[in-house]
Design an enzyme around this catalytic site. Structure first.
Site, short mmCIF file in Angstrom:
data_model
loop_
_atom_site.label_atom_id
_atom_site.label_comp_id
_atom_site.label_asym_id
_atom_site.label_seq_id
_atom_site.Cartn_x
_atom_site.Cartn_y
_atom_site.Cartn_z
N ASP A 161 -4.55 2.29 -4.94
CA ASP A 161 -3.21 2.88 -4.07
C ASP A 161 -2.45 1.20 -3.52
OD1 ASP A 161 -4.69 2.71 -2.08
OD2 ASP A 161 -2.91 4.33 -1.19
N ASP B 273 0.60 -1.37 0.28
CA ASP B 273 -0.14 -0.11 -0.16
C ASP B 273 0.85 1.38 -0.08
OD1 ASP B 273 -2.57 0.64 0.76
OD2 ASP B 273 -1.61 2.32 1.93
#
Length: 736
Positions: free
Chosen positions: A632, A589
């Site tokens: 993301d 992440d």
């Protein structure tokens, strides 16, 4: 009693009686008036679309009404009583078989149903049911004692099979609203196109001197492209009714062959109707599947927009008089305007071509409430226009004055609109090309020589028909292609109908074809040649491959997407268990990615995502999977890690190498990552492995980000976790 069984009353029973009886009476009376076999039997399939939506145990009253209708029609024509009963039962059984097979495979037909699968199941069911029904009818009528039994069986089977496909698909479209709702919104255009097809069909069928029936294909394909299933079903139905009337009455191009029986003319008409279905159905199925996937993608995008928090989209609260009580700061990045410059109503910024439409949408929203979505052009402060996709909802005002405000969310979709416009232009060019989809029709005699080839062969191979006629298949097609075609020719010469696909190259271009070999029989049923009907399906194959690629690839990073990852994980875990090896799954992440978007804009954020994706692609090895599964969030999956120590080293190396500074052209952006990883043994559940990795990622973020956390599962006491017991033991590896 029947009224109690049917929740809608008796009208469906009367409708089934009238429909089955009327169609039966029409087909039988027309055939007997002209002393010819029935060319098209529509009665059995007329109820398929109706009955396939409900269990047969509840639909038996409708089937009984259909049986009574067919029985009454045959009795009216003075058929023997016992024969009427038995033949009526055969026809109802054929309908029940098709409905039962479709229901078992597709209990509920929804907008998400894959129509390619539905069509395949329906056609196979119709094929089997028509064959059984035809055999039963031959036994009832003692037709096997006739000399031309094969011709009779062939004609009877084709009449039922083609009629079942046509009337069954038509009735299914009629009772399935989402298949016809959109085309009927353009009823005038549909009526015009159907009129053109009907006129051309009538023209070519009344022309007794020249065989021009192939001219119906261009308007039929135009209907398919413009109106999808509705155009195909109604168009093929028009052609089928015209052909059946022409063959039954002995007029038109099907009467050009001298000395044939009415039964053979009916066979020629049925073959032509079947070829027409083969030309139109694959195109309609491919386009419908493309529409379904596009609709799913649009719905997914809309749900994601509604769930996104703190995005960089333009957000406004608008009063009834147009005053904007709130304008998000993103208006500066999006349109170049300051917040105070955008507070007052600015309809002048809407493109002149869109103002009236947007004003009407606002009025509709104010009057009816709910939500609305619109795409329009909005002027940037620099003077150019951006395409904005706006979502608006009417909600009670937070001021507590009883007024209703509009909550507006808008985002820049200029690039997407340009892509869609390019796609529309490409589709327009594709339609222009496929308006003349080649359907090469040829006849080959028993010496494998061409005796007839239509002019469409010029569009495929560049050859002139006059140069082909009289030459053998071997001479025309060459050694390599002839070796592939010869087994199918031999089967056709043996009396079998053969359908197959093959790929070859013409003028340096690879092309894919679907070919249908039909035996040409004389009046005694003896094979005297083969009809070859060939359709080019290259564009359909290319479209299928492109749709498959789009469905499994993330367009921004080029990595696999969530769908592809979800499909591969179960097989990946099963293989690992079979070989008794561990599986490592790491969630990656990007830290503070929202801040990057808010600070530099979404374009910079996209560059960051693309660079991270490329970096991950370079880090993985053969056999490992890397995918983008969220905005993301990325995932790495591998099964060549031998132990916990090696797994932790791999995760630490992955985390360290993902630290980077990216030159976006606007600014130098330093990126850090949070990584959560889990190594598991003997775990078949993809959700469980993802849960372990997600727990580790949560721990990494909880520790302040820019770190990684590691979990081991399924290693027993050897993983060093003294605080757990039992068969499932988990250890947290913490980075200091």
């Amino acid at each position: 009693m029947l009224a109690k069984r049917d929740t809608h009353g008796l009208w469906p029973l009367f409708a089934a009686f009238a429909l089955s009886g009327g169609l039966s009476l029409y087909a039988l009376a027309l055939a007997r008036a002209n002393h010819s076999p029935v060319a098209l039997w529509l009665a059995n399939g007329a109820l398929v679309g109706w009955l396939v939506q409900r269990p047969l145990v509840r639909a038996w009253p409708v089937l009984l009404a259909s049986f009574v209708g067919i029985f009454a029609a045959k009795l009216y024509l003075d058929d023997p009583l016992l024969q009427c009963l038995l033949l009526g039962a055969c026809n109802v059984l054929e309908t029940a078989i098709v409905c039962h097979v479709i229901q078992r495979r597709f209990p509920n037909i929804t907008p998400d149903t894959r129509f390619t699968d539905l069509a395949r199941v329906g056609v196979l069911a119709a094929l089997a049911a028509s064959l059984l029904c035809s055999l039963a009818m031959m036994c009832i009528l003692n037709w096997w004692t006739q000399m031309d039994v094969l011709m009779v069986a062939n004609t009877l089977f084709r009449a039922h099979f083609v009629g079942m496909v046509l009337s069954g698909s038509t009735s299914l479209v009629i009772v399935t609203p989402y298949l016809w709702r959109a085309p009927l919104a353009r009823i005038g255009i549909l009526a015009r196109d159907l009129g053109m097809l009907a006129a051309i069909t009538a023209g070519v069928l009344v022309e007794p001197r020249v065989p021009l029936v192939f001219l119906v294909y261009p308007p039929l394909l135009w209907l398919v492209f413009r109106h999808r299933f509705v155009g195909m079903v109604i168009g093929v139905a028009i052609i089928a009714l015209g052909v059946s009337l022409a063959t039954t009455l002995g007029i038109g191009p099907f009467n050009l062959v001298v000395g044939v029986t009415p039964a053979f003319r009916a066979v020629m008409g049925q073959v032509f109707i079947g070829v027409t279905c083969l030309v139109a159905l694959p195109v309609a199925l491919a386009l419908s599947e493309q529409d379904r996937l596009r609709k799913q993608m649009q719905e997914s995008e809309l749900r994601y927009r509604l769930l996104a928090d703190n995005s960089g989209d333009l957000v406004m609260r608008i009063r009834a008089n147009g005053d904007r009580m709130y304008v998000s700061p993103s208006v500066k990045d999006l349109l170049g305007w300051e917040v105070d410059q955008f507070q007052r109503p600015r309809p002048d910024l809407i493109h002149p071509d869109d103002r009236e439409r947007i004003a009407a949408e606002v009025v509709r929203l104010r009057m009816h409430g709910g939500t609305t979505t619109a795409t329009y052009r909005l002027q940037h402060k620099d003077g150019h226009y951006l395409w904005i996709e706006a979502f608006a909802r009417l909600v009670p005002s937070p001021d507590g004055d009883g007024a209703m405000d509009i909550i507006y969310t808008g985002r820049d979709v200029t690039e997407r609109v340009r892509i869609e416009q390019a796609l529309m232009e490409s589709q327009s060019q594709l339609r222009t090309v496929t308006d003349n989809i080649p359907a090469v029709i040829a006849r080959i005699d028993m010496n494998e020589r061409y005796t007839y080839v239509n002019r469409y062969v010029e569009h495929v191979s560049g050859e002139v028909p006059a140069e082909i006629i009289g030459r053998t298949v071997h001479e025309v097609r060459g050694n390599a292609l002839y070796d592939r075609l010869k087994p199918y020719l031999e089967r056709a010469y043996a009396g079998h109908t053969v359908m197959f696909e093959y790929e070859t190259t013409y003028r340096g271009k690879p092309m894919h074809f679907q070919c249908h070999y039909v035996p040409d029989r004389d009046a005694q049923g003896k094979v005297r040649g083969v009809y070859a009907l060939t359709n080019e399906i290259t564009h359909i194959k290319n479209t299928e491959r492109e749709l498959l690629r789009i469905a499994h690839q993330d367009s921004l990073t080029g990595l696999a997407n969530r769908r592809y990852f979800s499909e591969r994980v179960p097989a990946f875990l099963k293989q690992a268990q079979q070989h008794d090896i561990a599986v490592l799954l790491a969630l990656v992440d990007i830290d503070n990615f929202k801040t990057i978007n808010d600070t530099y804009g979404h374009a910079v954020g996209d560059v960051v995502l693309a660079e991270v994706g490329q970096c991950l692609q370079k880090l993985i090895r053969e056999g490992e999977i890397v995918a983008r599964i969220g905005g993301d969030e990325f995932v790495v999956l591998c099964n060549d890690i031998n132990n916990i120590k090696q797994a932790q080293a791999f995760v630490q190396s992955l985390w360290e190498r993902l630290h980077m500074t990216i030159d976006t052209g606007v600014a130098q952006v330093t990126v850090s990552m949070s990584v959560g990883a889990a190594i598991c043994m003997n775990e078949l559940s993809a959700d469980a492995v993802m849960k372990f990795a997600d727990d580790a990622l949560y721990k990494a973020k909880e520790a302040g980000r820019d770190t990684y956390r590691f979990l081991a599962h399924g290693f027993g006491d050897n993983d060093g976790n003294d605080g757990n017991s039992g068969n499932e033991q988990i250890k947290l590896r913490r980075v200091q």
